[in-house]
Write an enzyme that holds these catalytic residues in place. Structure first.
Site, mmCIF file in Angstrom:
data_model
loop_
_atom_site.group_PDB
_atom_site.id
_atom_site.type_symbol
_atom_site.label_atom_id
_atom_site.label_comp_id
_atom_site.label_asym_id
_atom_site.label_seq_id
_atom_site.Cartn_x
_atom_site.Cartn_y
_atom_site.Cartn_z
ATOM 1 N N SER A 1 -11.400 -0.995 0.359
ATOM 2 C CA SER A 1 -10.000 -0.941 1.120
ATOM 3 C C SER A 1 -10.321 -1.006 2.278
ATOM 4 C CB SER A 1 -9.372 0.507 0.329
ATOM 5 O OG SER A 1 -8.770 1.027 -1.113
ATOM 6 N N HIS B 1 -3.559 6.257 3.623
ATOM 7 C CA HIS B 1 -4.231 5.393 2.941
ATOM 8 C C HIS B 1 -3.568 3.750 3.706
ATOM 9 C CE1 HIS B 1 -6.061 2.014 -0.016
ATOM 10 N NE2 HIS B 1 -6.972 2.185 0.276
ATOM 11 N N ASP C 1 0.744 -1.005 -0.211
ATOM 12 C CA ASP C 1 -0.103 -0.062 -0.082
ATOM 13 C C ASP C 1 1.147 1.103 0.364
ATOM 14 O OD1 ASP C 1 -1.796 1.453 0.335
ATOM 15 O OD2 ASP C 1 -2.882 -0.431 1.366
#
Length: 1902
Positions: free
Chosen positions: A620, A281, A217
């Site tokens: 996600s 994120h 990620d």
């Protein structure tokens, strides 16, 4: 790690409990956990004296109890510690009362090895029934009804009790303990409770210990307080383990026990923390998987699904601001390292929408490889809803599409677990609670606050309800506010005004803040408003807002308490749809099942950098939930106490990862649709259902039996079918020691057969039952212990059920032991091929108002790059449509439209895509594009645009096969065609758009004026007759007109009929200004008219005003204006302080005139006259002054016949500046602004200082503060007067002010930029392809700027320039970390320089000769051969047409060479054909070769004429033959036509009578009929003749022996020749031989000679020689001159020998290819040996960052793979790869010499300072780049860059930089911004970092 051995009773309890876990309440498991935790204090008695034991136990229990009470009350919002002692004793708490009697699991009533669910439930009920008397006694004390009862694991029940009464409960007979109920705070407690995670923690104590999850990620902050392990002693990855890996990998490092390994794969450094400011994120994802927070406040502490799991920080998104996407090479490296280091699970919350399922995709291949190593892959499904939801990206279909899938790559990977998102039940978010201190409480309700600075701005304020004129709640208009608003919180209603305007008006009215009440009448909060951040504002739902309004109306003078804080509130979205509306639909486009499973992903609270937290939504967030759950499952498999441990231990590779996935899907709980009568949510949306982690662990611990489809997948993929009865098989596997039987559920809701439906009112997709449909098993389902059973099922559909619909649902099976299995199924009833691949013109997606023009042709102007919609017309109502008969462009360079392309709205993913141009007869003109696949069109929420397929442009040229030149096509009708096969289908579809190529302008005649009187007003028209013979007059009916130089550029014409010869009568109304300019006499008229192809006719004419009979003087432009200034048309300034004013007009005779000057003196005008056109021109000098002037025009030179008089004013005095000062006279400043002051003359109207309009005071003075930037600033000041005259002054001010010293502080030369730089051998001036060295130059902004690249400090010169070199090699993606700093500031920022290059052109070897012409009479010519390259992508074009290409998304760092077999047909033209073959690699290096082919149609030649030397008796006769035409060859046969040979120039000498055949042949292979010539006049048995026959046969025998010994011919024909030779020798040796016998033997021997077959046929020889030429070129001089130790020859010499052998033809092609293979093997070995010898061990054993292997391993792998290849062309490709590797290794060696590292990167510089720690910079995770072109503006044009082309020469290796593109353009607005936030589904694109969300390399044709 090994788990500690439990006590026997606990172990047995845990084992026995498995049978009941399917029905055991979560509360009972939590009760057991709470009791176990809070009774541990009793163990102290074993370690202290008896005297102290009691006190120790009491103190411990008291402390534990108080803490448990405080924790429990805190969850309810009560601070226990702030209560007084009385309150602390009186407050109620939740407790668990445990009985003295044992629970069912421990009382001996159940078997410890196995008990059925029914047995367990029966015994549990008995235990609960026995609690009755104790419950009664407890209720007497608590005055509360007992709560939930437990009887299996715990014998007890829950209840509420006052703290003071807890000891009383303990005194009741039969009570063992009273325990405070424990409070759990997971990642999102509600999210985990949805999936029963707490039950796993509590009952099994599985929290991920001993497991590792890789987080691929944007990065992890390893210092976050929640990134911790409770105990780091028994971790899977120790520091030592990691250091061993990094020693080998040569990258990454150890961070801590929680995050043992991390590396930044994107920036090639160890900075693993995401520096994005807004949200991180990867950190959010990591928290969901494994955060391990402590504390009671869920807003300040997070616990993930597997809190004790270790996390790998595999950062694949750069910290550079230049890109928010990642590429294949980066992702593949991270995936491979995850598997190598031993990750149990890898999570990828990223992808690009609507992916395919092919292992040609490097990411999908890498995922499969990871699965094969035993690493499970969990990937998000995507956040794009359906492709039919237009711009919304939700669960809707506005287009009625059968193919709505949007699941992204790499989530389409077969082996991955692909995760959909469900909404969380509750959400931690900013919420408001409004109270009055007595009875009113509104909220808590979710809000969007305009700024976090205003959390206290509403508290204890008075409120003001803004009302409109009707007394209703106002929408916030200015007029509705009164003075009462001042200082209060204004309340308005949503609607009409923008949110910003509502804020502005409230602020202007003096309000202290603003509350906006929603207008939808529901309880839905308002959370997506475009608010300014400067005024306190939030919104309320309609329901809450109205309550507030009502209260304020009743209490206008009271203030309210308003608390705004992070709060756990119900998730409103969950009440609307349990699934997240954004979650992407499946299946994969080939009807493979996806997504697999659902997890909470909507509104999840998790970690951020620096101990922060935030709420995010997206798949996600759902994907890491499953990743964490699979870590728990893996821990269960590793538990040696698990009864199935022996089975689990032998699971390896995909067997292991598939098993984990199957168990989770088999135990998932299907979600029902609350909005549509609780029908199922489509499996295409939710997969197998919501994960139930408890049920999955239950299965692993108790009964891991499974059911899968016949293909092994845990979902049934019915694909497409057309029979109403569809059979399929399921495989049941029983892994227990007992026989199992299963019954299929018959629930009419969950187990019905469903199809998809669309709500006609909203477009929402939902499922509906198919009445009359059913699924039945073909037999009873009985599975023996330890065995499998395959059962056939039949799906029956009613005959009336229409095709082209999905059929889907869930099969649920109940086992005889109470276990349950869930299996989704899905298929398509109908033909999957039938759905259209592309929307038609004006089709279902066409919505100009919404900014979507769907499929539309684009016409480009090459000069400006502007694009226009082709054929676009507007009707009377303003509706725009595409008229396909009006689509045209011109090959005339002066036309507006110079080429055509198509912007396709693809409705489906398609493969084998081809774009062609066809002529009017359907013949192919050219192939513009050929590609393996294209992705469907969808709306990308991140880039706010539709992602179309922009096909290449055609400019009207074609490749002329006759001479190899590019020619312009003839005018005519053409077709733009796209064809392709829908993914999952097998039928090619074609979509055609007709258009015209038209280079001729329309003709116009009879231009005139007409007039019509309507309502007393005369309307004048310009009329004409016009005609266009091809594309037609402009369909938009646009024209431009001018009357006496008064123009109308926006005119339109109407059709007024048609003439007999086909002209259209047109009329265009004149504007009022044009009508006023008309005069009696000759009026000049101009008509500018185009056809649809944009060819223009500009027709001038002299026209008479309708009805006029006189010829008056006409002055163009409406006459001389009232004022002449510098802006007047006709005025031209000179350098002498004045200028000239010129005007023109018409009159039937010469015109003369006068004018007056500034002094009033009269002068003659300078006039000219053209009698042919009755036109005149006159000019008069004017001076720079203000004065009145008169102009008189006369019909005679004597000035006696006045025609017209004009009075005008000359206004040329420009404004003036007085005391103009810039920066108070200084050229330098250190401030952010400078002041410009001055005074202007009184007539000045405006003063512009730069872009600012200065305010003028009464004395005409101005003063402006002008912002300046660092460096030189040119400040312009312009004064303009009322007449438009201007005066401009300017000055350059140098500023040293720089508020951000680091912003734009480094710039590079020659096009180098931060981020991706993509180039080939010749496209980058900074790169030397011979050395692989890039020389990077540039400049810094400040002398104090510092620059570090790849760890080395870059010296900055005095002139602020710099230069450094990077060794890039010849192939690959090379990232270099960059750190920019400033010596005056204690901060830096991190960037990246990434170079993506291929400097090696592909090789091209053709089987046909490229040196000599080829002749044929077959019109179908086949081009065959091979192409190779050092990377895997190749595309092939023939004659300028793209005919083949390979899968474009490659891993350029893979080291795998490319290979393409060429076998393409070409239709030949009669005569000469020049065939140009070109191969291009991934970076546009191109190699080109030409084949010249002459073709003539097959024909029969005229027979030759045969003439004997004599017809008289003779010993010999010579036969000569002549062909009927030149260029032909005559052949003869002496063996009856078996074999032929050329007739010798001297003729054929015949020594014996016989029949001879003759025929003519030509180069093309044509032949004549054979003619016989019979020789009968040879005198028999003449001794001389006999001797001649013997001699002839003797010579022929000798010739035959020579041929046999040559070795050029194959064994079979050589053997036949030997036999014929022996037979001829026998005939010769006969003593009684006759002429006839010798002649017969001669004939037979000649036949055998003629039938000899060459070992190396001519075509094979040509191909081989071409191949050898390519090999020699690839070796080059240095390698070619090296010696092969096995032969003692150089490699060049060995190849020369092969060339000689090929020329000689003494070996077969196979033999020569085998020899060539040996040579190439030796070359590969020599090259590998040389590379290795030149590589020191410390470098050779270092890691190649691109492959993850050592350099030595790379060399060995490439050598082994190359030598293992059977094909020489494959070996050549590996040779190229090894040569590229040589360059890379040399760079690593050189780097090691300098800095002591061997991984191809650089370390600490010995001069420039140490390795910097790059400071993170913002990135934008989840953003897809729109990679397929920009959108046209609503005005109909798209600004773009002009397309360019570069031609290639024969047999040259060239670079192709100018491939036609469709251009870039402005994005049309698509309506109101969506009200949901970006959900973090990371868009990925490759190598230009590349386009539209992402992972993909750039598409070749876009």
């Amino acid at each position: 790690m090994q788990r500690k051995k439990k006590g026997l009773s606990i172990l047995l309890a845990g084992t026995v409990a498995l049978g009941a876990l399917a029905v055991l309440p979560v509360g009972e498991i939590q009760a057991k956990a709470a009791i176990s935790q809070q009774t541990k204090g009793s163990s102290l008695a074993n370690t202290v004296t008896a005297a102290t034991a009691k006190q120790a136990a009491t103190d411990t229990t008291a402390a534990t109890t108080n803490q448990a009470i405080a924790t429990q009350l805190a969850a309810k919002g009560i601070d226990y510690n702030k209560l007084n002692k009385v309150q602390q004793q009186d407050i109620y708490v939740d407790v668990i009362v445990q009985m003295s009697a044992a629970p069912a699991s421990e009382n001996g009533t159940l078997r410890t090895d196995y008990s059925s669910t029914a047995e367990i439930q029966q015994e549990t009920n008995k235990v609960i029934a026995a609690q009755a008397s104790v419950k009664a006694a407890v209720e007497q004390v608590t005055q509360q009804t007992a709560g939930e009862s437990y009887g299996y694991v715990v014998n007890g029940f829950s209840t509420k009790v006052r703290v003071v009464d807890i000891p009383k409960l303990k005194q009741i007979a039969g009570v063992k303990t009273v325990t405070l109920a424990k409070v759990y705070y997971p990642t999102d407690a509600k999210a985990n409770s949805m999936a029963n995670v707490q039950a796993v923690w509590s009952n099994y104590k599985y929290k991920g210990e001993g497991t590792v999850v890789s987080v691929i990620d944007s990065g992890i902050d390893p210092t976050h307080k929640d990134m911790r392990l409770s105990d780091d002693k028994d971790v899977k990855l120790t520091k030592s383990d990691v250091e061993k890996f990094t020693d080998t990998a040569k990258h990454g490092r150890y961070f801590n026990s929680k995050v043992p390994y991390g590396f930044n794969y994107a920036d090639n450094n160890d900075t693993i923390t995401d520096d994005t400011v807004d949200e991180q994120h990867g950190m959010h994802v990591a928290g969901i998987i494994g955060a391990n927070g402590t504390g009671d406040d869920p807003a300040k502490s997070v616990v993930g699904v597997a809190p004790e799991a270790q996390l790998l920080a595999m950062k694949v998104f750069t910290n550079s601001d230049t890109s928010a996407t990642t590429g294949s090479a980066t992702l593949v490296s991270a995936i491979e390292d995850s598997a190598k280091i031993g990750a149990d699970v890898l999570n990828m919350s990223l992808g690009s929408d609507s992916g395919n399922q092919t292992l040609e995709d490097p990411e999908l291949a890498a995922v499969q490889n990871a699965n094969e190593s035993g690493t499970a892959a969990v990937i998000s499904a995507g956040n794009s809803g359906t492709s039919g939801s237009a711009t919304e990206g939700v669960n809707k279909d506005y287009y009625g599409l059968q193919d709505n899938e949007m699941v992204g790559t790499p989530g389409t990977s077969r082996g991955a677990t692909t995760v959909a998102s469900a909404e969380n039940t509750d959400v931690i978010t900013q919420a408001v609670t409004i109270t009055d201190g007595t009875g009113l409480q509104l909220g808590p309700e979710t809000i969007q606050l305009s700024s976090n600075d205003f959390t206290g701005s509403f508290d204890q304020k008075k409120f003001y309800v803004v009302k409109d004129a009707s007394g209703n709640l106002s929408k916030g208009k200015v007029a509705d506010y009164t003075a009462d608003a001042k200082g209060k919180i204004a309340i308005v209603k949503r609607g009409e005004l923008t949110f910003a305007d509502k804020q502005k008006y409230a602020q202007a009215a003096g309000a202290a803040g603003l509350i906006i009440v929603n207008n939808d009448g529901t309880a839905t909060p308002v959370t997506s408003m475009a608010l300014t951040t400067t005024f306190p504002t939030f919104g309320l739902s309609s329901v809450t807002g109205q309550k507030l309004v009502d209260w304020v109306a009743a209490h206008p003078d009271d203030s309210l308490g308003v608390k705004i804080a992070l709060t756990l509130v119900p998730n409103q979205k969950y009440t609307e749809d349990k699934m997240s509306d954004f979650t992407s639909y499946g299946p994969v486009s080939n009807l493979s099942f996806k997504p697999d499973i659902t997890a909470p992903g909507g509104n999840i609270w998790s970690t951020q950098n620096n101990n922060g937290y935030t709420n995010m939504s997206g798949t996600s967030m759902a994907s890491p939930f499953i990743a964490g759950s699979q870590a728990l499952l893996k821990q269960a498999l590793n538990n040696k106490n698990n009864p199935f441990y022996a089975y689990y231990k032998q699971l390896k590779g995909t067997a292991l990862t598939d098993f984990l996935k199957t168990v989770e899907m088999n135990t998932a709980q299907p979600i029902n649709d609350i909005n549509y009568n609780n029908v199922i949510v489509s499996p295409r949306r939710q997969g197998a259902g919501l994960v139930d982690v408890k049920a999955a662990i239950d299965a692993l611990e108790k009964n891991p039996s499974t059911v899968v489809a016949e293909n092994g997948y845990p979902a049934v993929e019915l694909k497409d079918f057309t029979s109403t009865d569809k059979t399929f098989k399921l495989t049941f596997t029983n892994r227990t020691t007992h026989e199992l039987t299963y019954q299929m559920d018959s629930n009419t809701d969950t187990n019905a057969v469903y199809t998809s439906a669309t709500d006609p009112n909203s477009g929402v997709l939902y499922d509906k039952k198919i009445d009359g449909a059913a699924i039945k098993a073909g037999s009873n389902i009985t599975v023996p212990a330890g065995k499998t059973a395959q059962i056939e099922f039949t799906l029956s559909l009613p005959k009336s059920f229409d095709q082209q619909q999905f059929v889907e649902g869930f099969l649920n099976f109940k086992g005889s032991d109470g276990s349950r299995l869930n299996l989704p199924y899905m298929g398509f009833f109908g033909d999957w091929n039938d759905g259209k691949i592309v929307d038609s013109l004006n089709g279902i997606t066409y919505s100009p108002a919404g900014g979507n023009f769907g499929t539309v042709p684009l016409l480009t102007n090459k000069n400006t790059g502007t694009q226009y919609y082709g054929g676009m017309v507007t009707d009377a109502d303003g509706n725009q449509t595409v008229d396909d008969q009006a689509i045209a462009f011109s090959s005339d360079k002066n036309a507006l439209y110079n080429d055509i392309s198509m912007k396709y709205y693809l409705l489906r993913n398609i493969s084998n895509v081809q774009v062609d141009i066809l002529d009017g007869q359907g013949n192919k003109v050219t192939t513009l594009s050929s590609s393996t696949n294209r992705k469907k069109t969808y709306y990308n929420a991140h880039s706010q645009q539709y992602i179309y397929y922009h096909a290449p442009a055609w400019d009207g040229t074609y490749y002329d096969q006759r001479d190899g030149n590019i020619k312009t096509a003839d005018d005519g009708s053409y077709t733009y065609r796209i064809s392709g096969v829908p993914e999952g289908g097998d039928k090619r579809q074609v979509f055609d758009v007709p258009f015209k190529l038209d280079s001729k302008a329309p003709t116009v005649r009879h231009v005139a004026l007409s007039a019509k009187t309507e309502n007393g007003k005369t309307q004048y028209y310009l009329t004409a007759e016009a005609k266009d013979d091809l594309s037609g007059l402009d369909a938009t009916k646009s024209v431009k007109t001018a009357i006496n130089e008064v123009t109308n550029l926006d005119a339109t014409f109407t059709d007024a009929g048609t003439t007999a010869d086909g002209y259209t009568k047109i009329e265009t109304p004149l504007s009022d200004e044009q009508a006023q300019a008309l005069g009696n006499g000759d009026n000049s008229a101009e008509l500018y008219l185009t056809d649809n192809a944009s060819n223009a006719t500009d027709q001038d004419a002299s026209v008479q005003k309708p009805g006029s009979t006189s010829f008056d003087l006409i002055v163009n432009g409406g006459g001389i204006p009232d004022k002449i200034s510098s802006t007047t048309t006709g005025y031209e300034a000179n350098t002498q302080g004045g200028g000239t004013y010129t005007f023109s007009g018409t009159y039937p005779a010469a015109v003369d005139g006068t004018y007056t000057d500034a002094q009033g003196k009269k002068h003659d005008l300078n006039t000219t006259y053209d009698a042919a056109t009755n036109s005149f021109t006159a000019s008069m000098p004017v001076t720079n002054a203000d004065y009145a002037a008169q102009v008189d025009l006369y019909a005679d030179k004597a000035h006696t016949q006045l025609l017209k008089h004009f009075d005008t004013k000359v206004r040329l005095t420009a404004p003036t500046f007085t005391d103009l000062k810039f920066n108070n006279g200084s050229d330098q400043t250190s401030e952010a602004t400078i002041k410009v002051t001055g005074t202007v003359s009184a007539d000045t109207k405006t003063v512009n200082v730069g872009d600012t309009v200065a305010a003028l005071d009464a004395q005409h003075h101005f003063s402006v503060d002008v912002p300046v930037n660092y460096g030189d600033n040119t400040i312009k000041v312009t004064a303009t007067d009322e007449d438009g005259n201007t005066t401009t002054e300017q000055k350059t001010i140098t500023s040293s002010y720089d508020p951000d010293m680091l912003k734009n502080s480094v710039t590079f030369d020659q096009g180098v930029t931060f981020g991706a730089n993509e180039f080939n051998a010749t496209s980058a001036k900074f790169y030397d392809p011979k050395t692989g060295i890039a020389t990077i130059t540039g400049k810094v902004k400040h002398p104090t700027t510092t620059l570090q690249v790849d760890g080395k400090q870059i010296p900055i010169k005095d002139d602020l320039t710099f230069s450094f070199t990077l060794d890039l090699g010849t192939l690959g993606q090379k990232p270099f970390g960059v750190v920019v700093g400033d010596t005056t500031q204690n901060k830096t920022f991190q960037e990246a320089l990434t170079f993506i290059l291929d400097a090696v052109a592909p090789t091209l070897s053709l089987d046909s000769s490229t040196d000599a012409p080829v002749y044929t009479n077959n019109p179908n010519f086949q081009i065959t051969g091979t192409a190779t390259d050092n990377a895997q992508y190749l595309s092939l074009s023939i004659n300028g047409s793209s005919v083949a290409s390979q899968y474009v998304d490659i891993n350029i760092n893979s080291g795998k060479p490319g290979h393409m077999a060429i076998d393409q047909p070409v239709k030949l033209l009669e005569g000469k054909n020049v065939l140009t073959v070109a191969v291009t690699d991934s970076e546009d290096n191109t190699t080109t070769k030409n084949i010249t082919v002459y073709y003539e149609p097959k024909k029969t030649l005229a027979a030759p004429t045969v003439t004997p030397s004599t017809t008289e008796p003779a010993k010999t006769v010579t036969l000569t033959a002549n062909s009927a035409a030149t260029g032909e060859t005559v052949q003869y046969s002496a063996d009856g036509g078996k074999t032929y040979q050329d007739v010798p120039a001297a003729g054929v000498t015949v020594t014996a009578n016989g029949t001879f055949k003759f025929k003519s042949t030509d180069l093309y292979g044509n032949e004549s009929p054979a003619v016989d010539y019979v020789v009968t006049n040879i005198k028999a048995d003449d001794p001389a003749q006999l001797q001649a026959a013997k001699q002839e046969l003797t010579n022929l025998i000798a010739s035959a022996k020579t041929l046999s010994a040559s070795g050029k011919y194959d064994d079979a024909t050589t053997t036949a020749l030997a036999a014929a030779t022996q037979k001829a020798q026998t005939a010769l040796d006969q003593t009684n031989a006759s002429v006839d016998s010798l002649t017969g033997a001669n004939r037979d021997l000649q036949t055998a000679i003629n039938q000899l077959a060459a070992k190396l046929p001519a075509d094979k020889k040509t191909s081989l020689l071409n191949q050898l030429q390519s090999v020699k070129a690839a070796l080059e001089t240095d390698l070619g001159n090296q010696t092969d130790s096995s032969t003692g020859k150089t490699f060049t010499a060995a190849l020369d020998d092969l060339v000689a052998q090929a020329q000689a033809g003494t070996q077969t092609d196979d033999q020569l290819q085998a020899t060539l293979a040996k040579v190439l093997d030796a070359v590969l070995a020599k090259l590998a040996e040389g590379i290795k010898a030149a590589t020191p061990a410390e470098v050779g054993n270092a890691k190649d960052a691109a492959t993850g292997k050592t350099w030595y391993a790379d060399i060995a792998d490439t050598l082994t793979s190359g030598q293992a290849s059977a094909d020489a062309s494959d070996k050549l490709a590996h040779l190229q790869a090894l040569q590229s590797l040589k360059t890379k290794v040399a760079a690593a060696v050189e780097a090691a010499k300098t800095v002591g590292k061997g991984d191809g990167t650089t370390g600490t510089s010995d001069k420039g300072g140490g390795q910097g720690t790059p400071a993170p910079t913002p990135g934008d995770i989840g953003k897809d780049k729109g990679d397929e072109g920009s959108q046209p503006s609503s005005g109909g044009n798209i600004p773009t860059n002009p397309a360019t082309t570069t031609s290639t020469s024969t047999d040259d290796t060239t670079d192709r930089n100018g491939q036609l593109t469709s251009g870039k353009g402005a994005l049309p607005k698509t309506g109101e911004t969506t009200e949901r936030p970006a959900f973090g589904f990371l868009g990925v694109i490759v190598v230009s970092l590349m386009g539209v969300l992402g992972l993909k390399r750039k598409q070749r044709e876009e």
